[in-house]
Design a protein around this motif. Structure first.
Motif, PDB file in Angstrom:
ATOM      1  N   VAL A 119       0.843  -1.205   0.000  1.00  0.00           N
ATOM      2  CA  VAL A 119       0.000   0.000   0.000  1.00  0.00           C
ATOM      3  C   VAL A 119       0.880   1.257   0.000  1.00  0.00           C
ATOM      4  CG1 VAL A 119      -1.751   1.294   1.281  1.00  0.00           C
ATOM      5  CG2 VAL A 119      -1.933  -1.199   1.100  1.00  0.00           C
ATOM      6  N   ARG A 120       2.026   1.171   0.657  1.00  0.00           N
ATOM      7  CA  ARG A 120       2.928   2.338   0.719  1.00  0.00           C
ATOM      8  C   ARG A 120       3.598   2.596  -0.637  1.00  0.00           C
ATOM      9  NH1 ARG A 120       8.173   2.443   1.817  1.00  0.00           N
ATOM     10  NH2 ARG A 120       8.133   0.309   2.609  1.00  0.00           N
ATOM     11  N   THR A 121       4.027   1.526  -1.309  1.00  0.00           N
ATOM     12  CA  THR A 121       4.838   1.694  -2.524  1.00  0.00           C
ATOM     13  C   THR A 121       4.053   1.500  -3.826  1.00  0.00           C
ATOM     14  OG1 THR A 121       5.421  -0.656  -2.637  1.00  0.00           O
ATOM     15  CG2 THR A 121       6.838   0.767  -1.284  1.00  0.00           C
ATOM     16  N   GLY A 122       2.909   0.840  -3.742  1.00  0.00           N
ATOM     17  CA  GLY A 122       2.149   0.551  -4.963  1.00  0.00           C
ATOM     18  C   GLY A 122       2.532  -0.757  -5.618  1.00  0.00           C
ATOM     19  N   GLU A 123       3.516  -1.468  -5.054  1.00  0.00           N
ATOM     20  CA  GLU A 123       3.971  -2.740  -5.624  1.00  0.00           C
ATOM     21  C   GLU A 123       3.990  -3.836  -4.577  1.00  0.00           C
ATOM     22  OE1 GLU A 123       4.369  -3.164  -8.750  1.00  0.00           O
ATOM     23  OE2 GLU A 123       4.207  -1.039  -9.283  1.00  0.00           O
ATOM     24  N   PRO A 124       3.558  -5.049  -4.918  1.00  0.00           N
ATOM     25  CA  PRO A 124       2.882  -5.403  -6.172  1.00  0.00           C
ATOM     26  C   PRO A 124       1.494  -4.774  -6.269  1.00  0.00           C
ATOM     27  CG  PRO A 124       2.834  -7.252  -4.626  1.00  0.00           C
ATOM     28  CD  PRO A 124       3.683  -6.194  -4.000  1.00  0.00           C
ATOM     29  N   ARG A 125       1.159  -4.320  -7.470  1.00  0.00           N
ATOM     30  CA  ARG A 125      -0.036  -3.518  -7.675  1.00  0.00           C
ATOM     31  C   ARG A 125      -1.326  -4.254  -7.281  1.00  0.00           C
ATOM     32  NH1 ARG A 125      -0.494   1.537 -10.099  1.00  0.00           N
ATOM     33  NH2 ARG A 125       1.654   1.571  -9.390  1.00  0.00           N
ATOM     34  N   ALA A 126      -1.386  -5.562  -7.582  1.00  0.00           N
ATOM     35  CA  ALA A 126      -2.625  -6.298  -7.265  1.00  0.00           C
ATOM     36  C   ALA A 126      -2.892  -6.276  -5.759  1.00  0.00           C
ATOM     37  CB  ALA A 126      -2.527  -7.733  -7.767  1.00  0.00           C
ATOM     38  N   LEU A 127      -1.827  -6.385  -4.971  1.00  0.00           N
ATOM     39  CA  LEU A 127      -2.001  -6.347  -3.512  1.00  0.00           C
ATOM     40  C   LEU A 127      -2.300  -4.922  -3.042  1.00  0.00           C
ATOM     41  CD1 LEU A 127      -1.971  -7.895  -0.853  1.00  0.00           C
ATOM     42  CD2 LEU A 127       0.517  -7.601  -0.777  1.00  0.00           C
ATOM     43  N   PRO A 187      -8.099   2.507  -6.817  1.00  0.00           N
ATOM     44  CA  PRO A 187      -6.896   2.669  -7.622  1.00  0.00           C
ATOM     45  C   PRO A 187      -5.759   3.197  -6.746  1.00  0.00           C
ATOM     46  CG  PRO A 187      -8.481   4.402  -8.124  1.00  0.00           C
ATOM     47  CD  PRO A 187      -9.173   3.438  -7.213  1.00  0.00           C
ATOM     48  N   TRP A 188      -4.569   2.604  -6.863  1.00  0.00           N
ATOM     49  CA  TRP A 188      -3.436   3.062  -6.046  1.00  0.00           C
ATOM     50  C   TRP A 188      -2.908   4.388  -6.579  1.00  0.00           C
ATOM     51  CZ3 TRP A 188       1.657   4.494  -6.499  1.00  0.00           C
ATOM     52  CH2 TRP A 188       2.351   4.640  -5.292  1.00  0.00           C
ATOM     53  N   SER A 189      -2.522   5.252  -5.663  1.00  0.00           N
ATOM     54  CA  SER A 189      -1.812   6.482  -6.004  1.00  0.00           C
ATOM     55  C   SER A 189      -0.873   6.755  -4.832  1.00  0.00           C
ATOM     56  CB  SER A 189      -2.785   7.662  -6.185  1.00  0.00           C
ATOM     57  OG  SER A 189      -3.321   8.042  -4.931  1.00  0.00           O
ATOM     58  N   PRO A 190       0.136   7.623  -5.041  1.00  0.00           N
ATOM     59  CA  PRO A 190       1.041   7.933  -3.915  1.00  0.00           C
ATOM     60  C   PRO A 190       0.305   8.526  -2.717  1.00  0.00           C
ATOM     61  CG  PRO A 190       1.951   8.744  -5.990  1.00  0.00           C
ATOM     62  CD  PRO A 190       0.548   8.297  -6.281  1.00  0.00           C
ATOM     63  N   GLN A 191      -0.900   9.090  -2.950  1.00  0.00           N
ATOM     64  CA  GLN A 191      -1.643   9.701  -1.836  1.00  0.00           C
ATOM     65  C   GLN A 191      -2.424   8.683  -1.015  1.00  0.00           C
ATOM     66  OE1 GLN A 191      -1.590  10.771  -5.064  1.00  0.00           O
ATOM     67  NE2 GLN A 191      -2.284  12.894  -5.217  1.00  0.00           N
ATOM     68  N   LEU A 192      -2.508   7.425  -1.507  1.00  0.00           N
ATOM     69  CA  LEU A 192      -3.350   6.447  -0.804  1.00  0.00           C
ATOM     70  C   LEU A 192      -2.814   6.169   0.603  1.00  0.00           C
ATOM     71  CD1 LEU A 192      -5.739   4.469  -0.761  1.00  0.00           C
ATOM     72  CD2 LEU A 192      -4.200   2.720  -1.688  1.00  0.00           C
ATOM     73  N   TYR A 193      -1.520   5.897   0.697  1.00  0.00           N
ATOM     74  CA  TYR A 193      -0.952   5.508   2.002  1.00  0.00           C
ATOM     75  C   TYR A 193      -1.101   6.622   3.048  1.00  0.00           C
ATOM     76  CZ  TYR A 193       2.375   3.411   5.311  1.00  0.00           C
ATOM     77  OH  TYR A 193       2.977   2.887   6.427  1.00  0.00           O
ATOM     78  N   PRO A 194      -0.702   7.875   2.715  1.00  0.00           N
ATOM     79  CA  PRO A 194      -0.911   8.941   3.715  1.00  0.00           C
ATOM     80  C   PRO A 194      -2.380   9.095   4.110  1.00  0.00           C
ATOM     81  CG  PRO A 194       0.432   9.736   1.880  1.00  0.00           C
ATOM     82  CD  PRO A 194       0.000   8.355   1.517  1.00  0.00           C
ATOM     83  N   SER A 195      -3.295   8.877   3.157  1.00  0.00           N
ATOM     84  CA  SER A 195      -4.712   9.059   3.492  1.00  0.00           C
ATOM     85  C   SER A 195      -5.188   7.972   4.453  1.00  0.00           C
ATOM     86  CB  SER A 195      -5.574   9.086   2.225  1.00  0.00           C
ATOM     87  OG  SER A 195      -5.813   7.787   1.735  1.00  0.00           O
TER      88      SER A 195
END
Ligand code: ZN
Length: 307
Positions: A63-71, A78-86
């Motif tokens: 969730v922090r890095t976006g990889e692996p994307r499926a996880l 949709p993953w974005s760099p803002q997902l983890y801080p949110s």
């Protein structure tokens, strides 16, 4: 009295055009702003250590890095760099409300509880399980021992139930009104239902259920909860998706019925002298003002019971 409600504009990650109305949290905050009975405060974000008490390193890193994307997108955002801080902020809101409830008796967070999130993956729009993260953080701090989740979202709290299996000090009561197999937006929720255990119980409401069936189920659920033991804290998932106009709801509950539901939860907490923190959980009615109305009514219920 005043009730503290934790809100942060950073709760909302950019998820595009999505069935999950992520703007509702800001709309509920707008509805509370200026009300002298409610104090809006910003929570601190969770630490990584808070997450790792509940979630696996691989899932947190994804969730922090976006990889692996499926996880990283297993919760179906949709993953974005803002997902983890949110999600650090939404979980922080849940934790802050739980901590404040211990001190003041009642508090709220304008977040979802994320009850479908499991230890090693997300499901059904739920990234990290804020209810269990808050429980484990407060337990690690020595602030409490036993926590009960009262989950009255439309959907079964399968993530919380799965996490309860390894946490005997956590009780999960889920009273739900739908069948995931027929619930298209939640098709990704693979673990439909656990067998109930000593500390995780569920009650399915038959299609068409209204206020009487719900309140009866709540009475039975509260009796089971107290048979397990007296918790130091109640965490209430006050879902707006049981509402009769919600596209996924097979129930007949209107605003007055859901207000009666909320009052009953708060009366139970007050009667048993158990601190209570609540979160907003799901709600997908097309007219978002009606979703917001359900959530604002929960404040009216709390204020009328504790005020
Ligand atoms: Zn739901």
């Amino acid at each position: 009295m005043t009730i503290t409600a934790y809100y942060h504009p950073g709760y909302a990650a950019p998820i595009g055009d999505h069935v999950m109305p992520i703007t509702k949290f800001a709309l509920v905050a707008d509805g509370l702003r200026g009300d002298p009975r409610v104090r809006l405060e910003e929570p601190a974000p969770l630490s990584e250590a808070d997450l790792l008490r509940v979630h696996t390193r691989d899932y947190v890193d994804a969730v922090r890095t976006g990889e692996p994307r499926a996880l990283a997108e297993s919760q179906k955002f949709p993953w974005s760099p803002q997902l983890y801080p949110s999600v650090l902020l939404t979980g922080g809101g849940c934790l802050a409300a739980a901590r404040t409830a211990l001190a003041e008796g009642v508090a709220a967070a304008l977040v979802s509880g994320f009850h479908h999130a499991h230890a090693d993956h997300g499901e059904g729009f739920c990234t990290f399980n804020g209810l269990v993260v808050a429980t484990d953080a407060l337990r690690a701090a020595g602030a409490l021992e036993r926590v009960a989740v009262v989950d009255l979202d439309l959907h079964y709290g399968n993530g919380t139930a799965s996490l309860a299996t390894t946490r005997p000090m956590l009780f999960n009561l889920s009273i739900y009104g739908n069948d995931y197999h027929r619930n298209q937006p939640f098709r990704d929720v693979t673990t439909v239902h656990h067998t109930d255990g000593h500390n995780h119980r569920s009650i399915a409401l038959p299609n068409g259920s209204g206020r009487a069936e719900l309140l009866d189920a709540m009475a039975a659920g509260f009796a089971r909860l107290l048979a397990w033991g007296r918790p130091d804290l109640l965490l209430y998932q006050a879902g707006a998706d049981p509402y009769c106009e919600d596209p996924y709801s097979p129930l007949t509950l209107d605003h007055a019925d859901l207000l009666a539901r909320d009052r009953r939860v708060f009366e139970f907490a007050r009667g048993e002298r158990i601190p209570i923190a609540w979160v907003l959980a799901g709600g997908y009615t097309k007219d978002i003002a009606k979703v917001v109305r359900v959530h604002l009514n929960t404040f009216e219920a709390a204020l009328s019971v504790f005020g």
